[in-house]
Design an enzyme around this catalytic site. Structure first.
Site, PDB file in Angstrom:
ATOM      1  N   HIS A 115       0.831   5.107   0.902  1.00 23.14           N
ATOM      2  CA  HIS A 115       0.098   6.152   1.607  1.00 23.14           C
ATOM      3  C   HIS A 115       0.251   7.446   0.808  1.00 23.14           C
ATOM      4  O   HIS A 115       1.358   7.780   0.371  1.00 23.14           O
ATOM      5  CB  HIS A 115       0.700   6.417   2.984  1.00 23.14           C
ATOM      6  CG  HIS A 115       0.701   5.258   3.936  1.00 23.14           C
ATOM      7  ND1 HIS A 115      -0.147   5.177   5.018  1.00 23.14           N
ATOM      8  CD2 HIS A 115       1.471   4.133   3.993  1.00 23.14           C
ATOM      9  CE1 HIS A 115       0.099   4.058   5.702  1.00 23.14           C
ATOM     10  NE2 HIS A 115       1.082   3.416   5.102  1.00 23.14           N
ATOM     11  N   HIS A 119       0.864  -1.184   0.000  1.00 20.70           N
ATOM     12  CA  HIS A 119       0.000   0.000   0.000  1.00 20.70           C
ATOM     13  C   HIS A 119       0.891   1.222   0.000  1.00 20.70           C
ATOM     14  O   HIS A 119       1.887   1.281   0.730  1.00 20.70           O
ATOM     15  CB  HIS A 119      -0.963   0.018   1.189  1.00 20.70           C
ATOM     16  CG  HIS A 119      -0.338  -0.299   2.505  1.00 20.70           C
ATOM     17  ND1 HIS A 119       0.043  -1.579   2.862  1.00 20.70           N
ATOM     18  CD2 HIS A 119      -0.007   0.500   3.557  1.00 20.70           C
ATOM     19  CE1 HIS A 119       0.562  -1.558   4.080  1.00 20.70           C
ATOM     20  NE2 HIS A 119       0.556  -0.297   4.516  1.00 20.70           N
TER      21      HIS A 119
HETATM   22  P1  5GP Z   1       1.475   0.388   7.375  1.00 18.41           P
HETATM   23  O1  5GP Z   1       2.013   0.648   8.740  1.00 18.41           O
HETATM   24  O2  5GP Z   1       1.306  -1.088   7.097  1.00 18.41           O
HETATM   25  O3  5GP Z   1       2.248   1.105   6.309  1.00 18.41           O
HETATM   26  O4  5GP Z   1       0.048   1.067   7.336  1.00 18.41           O
HETATM   27  C1  5GP Z   1      -1.150   0.383   7.486  1.00 18.41           C
HETATM   28  C2  5GP Z   1      -2.257   1.421   7.425  1.00 18.41           C
HETATM   29  O5  5GP Z   1      -3.486   0.753   7.228  1.00 18.41           O
HETATM   30  C3  5GP Z   1      -2.392   2.255   8.700  1.00 18.41           C
HETATM   31  O6  5GP Z   1      -2.250   3.635   8.366  1.00 18.41           O
HETATM   32  C4  5GP Z   1      -3.793   1.905   9.199  1.00 18.41           C
HETATM   33  O7  5GP Z   1      -4.456   3.004   9.779  1.00 18.41           O
HETATM   34  C5  5GP Z   1      -4.488   1.407   7.944  1.00 18.41           C
HETATM   35  N1  5GP Z   1      -5.544   0.439   8.180  1.00 18.41           N
HETATM   36  C6  5GP Z   1      -5.448  -0.673   8.970  1.00 18.41           C
HETATM   37  N2  5GP Z   1      -6.599  -1.370   8.917  1.00 18.41           N
HETATM   38  C7  5GP Z   1      -7.429  -0.685   8.081  1.00 18.41           C
HETATM   39  C8  5GP Z   1      -8.760  -0.923   7.633  1.00 18.41           C
HETATM   40  O8  5GP Z   1      -9.428  -1.886   7.997  1.00 18.41           O
HETATM   41  N3  5GP Z   1      -9.281  -0.014   6.773  1.00 18.41           N
HETATM   42  C9  5GP Z   1      -8.581   1.079   6.341  1.00 18.41           C
HETATM   43  N4  5GP Z   1      -9.195   1.901   5.485  1.00 18.41           N
HETATM   44  N5  5GP Z   1      -7.328   1.324   6.746  1.00 18.41           N
HETATM   45  C10 5GP Z   1      -6.753   0.452   7.606  1.00 18.41           C
END
Ligand code: 5GP
Length: 122
Positions: free
Chosen positions: A106, A104
Site C-alpha cells: 500500500h 501488495h
Molecule cells: P490487505 O488488508 O490485504 O493488506 O489489503 C487489501 C486491500 O485491497 C484493501 O485495502 C482493499 O480495499 C483492496 N481491495 C480489495 N479488493 C479490491 C479490488 O477488487 N480492487 C481494488 N482496486 N482494490 C481492492
C-alpha cells in the site's frame, strides 16, 4: 499453503477484472485501492505468484525483488507523493489482517498520516 490464482489481484493482473491502473512495467502493476484510506491510496503488486512479503522475499528471483521495489518508489514519485511524504505498508498473515493473498504494498499519501499503529492497550 499454495498460491491461489483465483485471488482478486491475480485476476486484475490477468486483466479479468478492471482496476484504475497508475503504472505498469515488467515487474509490477500499480492501481488505486477500491476503498481508499487516504487521498492517495495505491496498491503495487509484483507480476508473479507470491502470496505475501514472506513468500516473495523467500522465493522470488532477485531481479523481480529489485524491480518490484524500484517500481514502488517510482510510483510514489510519479503521483507526487515523495515531496510531502508517504507511508508504505504490506500486511502478511492473520495478525496483520492480510485480506488478499497476493503480495501488495500500500502507498498512502495526501494527508498527515498519524501514528504508525494504534497504541497498545495494557
Ligand atoms: P490487505 O488488508 O490485504 O493488506 O489489503 C487489501 C486491500 O485491497 C484493501 O485495502 C482493499 O480495499 C483492496 N481491495 C480489495 N479488493 C479490491 C479490488 O477488487 N480492487 C481494488 N482496486 N482494490 C481492492
Amino acid at each position: 499453503m499454495a498460491y491461489d490464482d483465483t485471488n482478486i489481484f491475480a485476476r486484475i493482473l490477468r486483466g479479468e477484472i478492471p482496476a484504475k491502473s497508475v503504472y505498469e512495467d515488467e515487474y509490477a502493476l500499480a492501481f488505486h485501492d477500491i476503498n481508499p484510506q487516504a487521498p492517495q491510496h495505491i496498491l503495487v503488486i509484483p507480476k508473479g505468484p507470491y502470496q505475501s512479503m514472506d513468500d516473495f522475499t523467500a522465493h522470488a528471483p532477485d531481479a523481480l525483488i529489485a524491480g518490484f521495489f524500484k517500481a514502488v518508489g517510482h510510483v510514489a514519485r510519479q503521483v507526487g507523493a515523495a515531496e510531502r511524504g508517504y507511508r508504505i505498508l504490506a500486511n502478511h498473515g492473520a495478525d496483520a489482517h492480510q485480506e488478499v493473498p497476493h503480495l501488495h504494498i500500500h502507498i498512502f499519501a495526501g494527508r498527515p498520516l498519524g501514528p504508525m499503529l494504534t497504541p497498545m492497550k495494557d
